[in-house]
Design a protein around this motif. Sequence first.
Motif, mmCIF file in Angstrom:
data_model
loop_
_atom_site.group_PDB
_atom_site.id
_atom_site.type_symbol
_atom_site.label_atom_id
_atom_site.label_comp_id
_atom_site.label_asym_id
_atom_site.label_seq_id
_atom_site.Cartn_x
_atom_site.Cartn_y
_atom_site.Cartn_z
ATOM 1 N N ASN A 143 5.620 3.908 15.285
ATOM 2 C CA ASN A 143 4.290 3.339 15.055
ATOM 3 C C ASN A 143 4.151 2.749 13.655
ATOM 4 O O ASN A 143 3.329 1.851 13.433
ATOM 5 C CB ASN A 143 3.218 4.409 15.279
ATOM 6 C CG ASN A 143 3.122 4.845 16.734
ATOM 7 O OD1 ASN A 143 3.449 4.088 17.642
ATOM 8 N ND2 ASN A 143 2.680 6.074 16.968
ATOM 9 N N LEU A 144 4.948 3.257 12.727
ATOM 10 C CA LEU A 144 4.904 2.756 11.349
ATOM 11 C C LEU A 144 5.776 1.528 11.132
ATOM 12 O O LEU A 144 5.544 0.764 10.180
ATOM 13 C CB LEU A 144 5.372 3.855 10.385
ATOM 14 C CG LEU A 144 4.415 4.982 10.065
ATOM 15 C CD1 LEU A 144 5.106 6.010 9.167
ATOM 16 C CD2 LEU A 144 3.147 4.460 9.381
ATOM 17 N N ARG A 145 6.769 1.350 11.984
ATOM 18 C CA ARG A 145 7.744 0.278 11.770
ATOM 19 C C ARG A 145 7.118 -1.087 11.459
ATOM 20 O O ARG A 145 7.557 -1.768 10.527
ATOM 21 C CB ARG A 145 8.637 0.148 12.995
ATOM 22 C CG ARG A 145 9.927 0.947 12.919
ATOM 23 C CD ARG A 145 10.959 0.374 13.898
ATOM 24 N NE ARG A 145 12.153 1.174 13.943
ATOM 25 C CZ ARG A 145 12.410 2.053 14.902
ATOM 26 N NH1 ARG A 145 11.534 2.276 15.861
ATOM 27 N NH2 ARG A 145 13.542 2.741 14.892
ATOM 28 N N PRO A 146 6.130 -1.549 12.249
ATOM 29 C CA PRO A 146 5.591 -2.883 11.968
ATOM 30 C C PRO A 146 5.018 -3.004 10.554
ATOM 31 O O PRO A 146 5.106 -4.082 9.943
ATOM 32 C CB PRO A 146 4.468 -3.040 13.014
ATOM 33 C CG PRO A 146 4.855 -2.099 14.111
ATOM 34 C CD PRO A 146 5.496 -0.933 13.435
ATOM 35 N N PHE A 147 4.457 -1.917 10.038
ATOM 36 C CA PHE A 147 3.887 -1.952 8.694
ATOM 37 C C PHE A 147 4.979 -1.880 7.636
ATOM 38 O O PHE A 147 4.930 -2.582 6.621
ATOM 39 C CB PHE A 147 2.910 -0.784 8.529
ATOM 40 C CG PHE A 147 1.774 -0.807 9.504
ATOM 41 C CD1 PHE A 147 0.618 -1.530 9.236
ATOM 42 C CD2 PHE A 147 1.851 -0.121 10.707
ATOM 43 C CE1 PHE A 147 -0.438 -1.562 10.127
ATOM 44 C CE2 PHE A 147 0.813 -0.147 11.618
ATOM 45 C CZ PHE A 147 -0.338 -0.875 11.333
ATOM 46 N N PHE A 160 -8.427 -0.744 1.762
ATOM 47 C CA PHE A 160 -7.092 -0.285 2.105
ATOM 48 C C PHE A 160 -6.902 -0.284 3.609
ATOM 49 O O PHE A 160 -7.859 -0.418 4.372
ATOM 50 C CB PHE A 160 -6.829 1.111 1.531
ATOM 51 C CG PHE A 160 -6.853 1.180 0.034
ATOM 52 C CD1 PHE A 160 -6.317 0.157 -0.730
ATOM 53 C CD2 PHE A 160 -7.405 2.272 -0.629
ATOM 54 C CE1 PHE A 160 -6.327 0.211 -2.110
ATOM 55 C CE2 PHE A 160 -7.424 2.337 -2.007
ATOM 56 C CZ PHE A 160 -6.890 1.303 -2.756
ATOM 57 N N CYS A 161 -5.655 -0.123 4.032
ATOM 58 C CA CYS A 161 -5.318 -0.184 5.457
ATOM 59 C C CYS A 161 -5.217 1.223 6.041
ATOM 60 O O CYS A 161 -4.470 2.064 5.531
ATOM 61 C CB CYS A 161 -3.981 -0.910 5.636
ATOM 62 S SG CYS A 161 -3.450 -1.048 7.361
ATOM 63 N N TYR A 162 -5.962 1.476 7.089
ATOM 64 C CA TYR A 162 -5.880 2.737 7.827
ATOM 65 C C TYR A 162 -4.963 2.515 9.026
ATOM 66 O O TYR A 162 -5.084 1.521 9.739
ATOM 67 C CB TYR A 162 -7.265 3.161 8.302
ATOM 68 C CG TYR A 162 -7.274 4.298 9.299
ATOM 69 C CD1 TYR A 162 -7.223 5.625 8.879
ATOM 70 C CD2 TYR A 162 -7.350 4.039 10.667
ATOM 71 C CE1 TYR A 162 -7.242 6.665 9.795
ATOM 72 C CE2 TYR A 162 -7.361 5.073 11.592
ATOM 73 C CZ TYR A 162 -7.310 6.379 11.154
ATOM 74 O OH TYR A 162 -7.324 7.402 12.066
ATOM 75 N N ILE A 163 -4.025 3.449 9.251
ATOM 76 C CA ILE A 163 -3.086 3.315 10.359
ATOM 77 C C ILE A 163 -3.226 4.501 11.304
ATOM 78 O O ILE A 163 -3.042 5.658 10.910
ATOM 79 C CB ILE A 163 -1.620 3.272 9.880
ATOM 80 C CG1 ILE A 163 -1.427 2.279 8.744
ATOM 81 C CG2 ILE A 163 -0.701 2.912 11.032
ATOM 82 C CD1 ILE A 163 -0.016 2.300 8.176
ATOM 83 N N ASP A 164 -3.538 4.210 12.557
ATOM 84 C CA ASP A 164 -3.513 5.244 13.591
ATOM 85 C C ASP A 164 -2.077 5.336 14.101
ATOM 86 O O ASP A 164 -1.617 4.464 14.829
ATOM 87 C CB ASP A 164 -4.477 4.901 14.724
ATOM 88 C CG ASP A 164 -4.557 5.993 15.780
ATOM 89 O OD1 ASP A 164 -3.724 6.934 15.735
ATOM 90 O OD2 ASP A 164 -5.436 5.927 16.649
ATOM 91 N N VAL A 165 -1.390 6.387 13.693
ATOM 92 C CA VAL A 165 0.033 6.536 14.013
ATOM 93 C C VAL A 165 0.265 7.483 15.193
ATOM 94 O O VAL A 165 1.388 7.906 15.451
ATOM 95 C CB VAL A 165 0.805 7.076 12.790
ATOM 96 C CG1 VAL A 165 0.794 6.066 11.664
ATOM 97 C CG2 VAL A 165 0.208 8.415 12.321
ATOM 98 N N TYR A 197 8.301 -2.706 7.897
ATOM 99 C CA TYR A 197 9.219 -3.841 7.819
ATOM 100 C C TYR A 197 8.514 -5.149 7.491
ATOM 101 O O TYR A 197 9.168 -6.135 7.131
ATOM 102 C CB TYR A 197 10.060 -3.921 9.089
ATOM 103 C CG TYR A 197 11.037 -2.760 9.164
ATOM 104 C CD1 TYR A 197 12.013 -2.602 8.189
ATOM 105 C CD2 TYR A 197 10.943 -1.803 10.155
ATOM 106 C CE1 TYR A 197 12.881 -1.532 8.212
ATOM 107 C CE2 TYR A 197 11.822 -0.719 10.199
ATOM 108 C CZ TYR A 197 12.790 -0.597 9.209
ATOM 109 O OH TYR A 197 13.636 0.476 9.229
ATOM 110 N N ALA A 198 7.196 -5.142 7.552
ATOM 111 C CA ALA A 198 6.439 -6.298 7.055
ATOM 112 C C ALA A 198 6.488 -6.353 5.535
ATOM 113 O O ALA A 198 6.202 -7.397 4.935
ATOM 114 C CB ALA A 198 4.996 -6.230 7.533
ATOM 115 N N LEU A 199 6.864 -5.228 4.901
ATOM 116 C CA LEU A 199 6.938 -5.174 3.452
ATOM 117 C C LEU A 199 8.237 -5.713 2.906
ATOM 118 O O LEU A 199 8.338 -6.013 1.704
ATOM 119 C CB LEU A 199 6.762 -3.720 2.982
ATOM 120 C CG LEU A 199 5.446 -3.038 3.314
ATOM 121 C CD1 LEU A 199 5.533 -1.535 3.038
ATOM 122 C CD2 LEU A 199 4.307 -3.657 2.520
ATOM 123 N N SER A 200 9.259 -5.809 3.757
ATOM 124 C CA SER A 200 10.589 -6.198 3.273
ATOM 125 C C SER A 200 10.736 -7.709 3.168
ATOM 126 O O SER A 200 9.912 -8.456 3.676
ATOM 127 C CB SER A 200 11.664 -5.637 4.200
ATOM 128 O OG SER A 200 11.490 -6.102 5.505
#
Length: 219
Positions: A210-214, A172-177, A216-219
């Motif tokens: 900090n979450l935006r790139p993750f 899974f992906c860990y995100i440092d936000v 909007y990559a889903l859309s």
Amino acid sequence: MDSAEKLMRNEQQRKLENFRNLNKSVKKGAILFTGSSLMEMFPVEDFLKEDKSRLTIYNRGIGGFVTDDMLQSMEEQIFALEPSAIFINIGTNDISDSTRPFPEVLSHLITNYEKILKQIRDRLPGAKVFVMAYYPVCTTGRETEPVFINRNNRNLPIANKAVKDLAERMGFCYIDVNDGLTDENGMLKEAFTIDGIHMYPSGYRVVWNNLRPFLYALS
């Protein structure tokens, strides 16, 4: 159980019942935010409106929840929604336990977190899972409060490393936000926090950026 804890438990059960009803009409395959109060308080809808985004995000955070609670509420908080992507932040209330030494608290947390993630992998094998870093805290002037005995900026990076290792081990992906949340002393910026732990929308806006790139990559 004292009266305050009883009131909190009753409120948590009320929220779970509300989720059961709401989950009957959700859009399957949407994005899910889930966890405890730090997720429940995330003003997702406001930020989506600001972005003029068409993403559908459901929030299933419940204040006061520990990992044991989530393990008992996986249906309401996760599975009934059948999400395509899950952003999860659970465990900070485990770390707040001041009755046990931090290594013992962390061991219990990681054991439970692994159970949570395994259930997600088994029940929702196609879902993308993003494990979010725990936010820093601001202990300035609050050093003697019991909540900060284990939940402090010495231990939180240790917990984050353990959660990061767990997420990566499970694929899974860990995100440092947390970029932009801290002051020059490594504390959560005072302007962002209500009580040293919970944040105003201004703090969540930093996390959202900090979450935006993750997202909007889903859309």
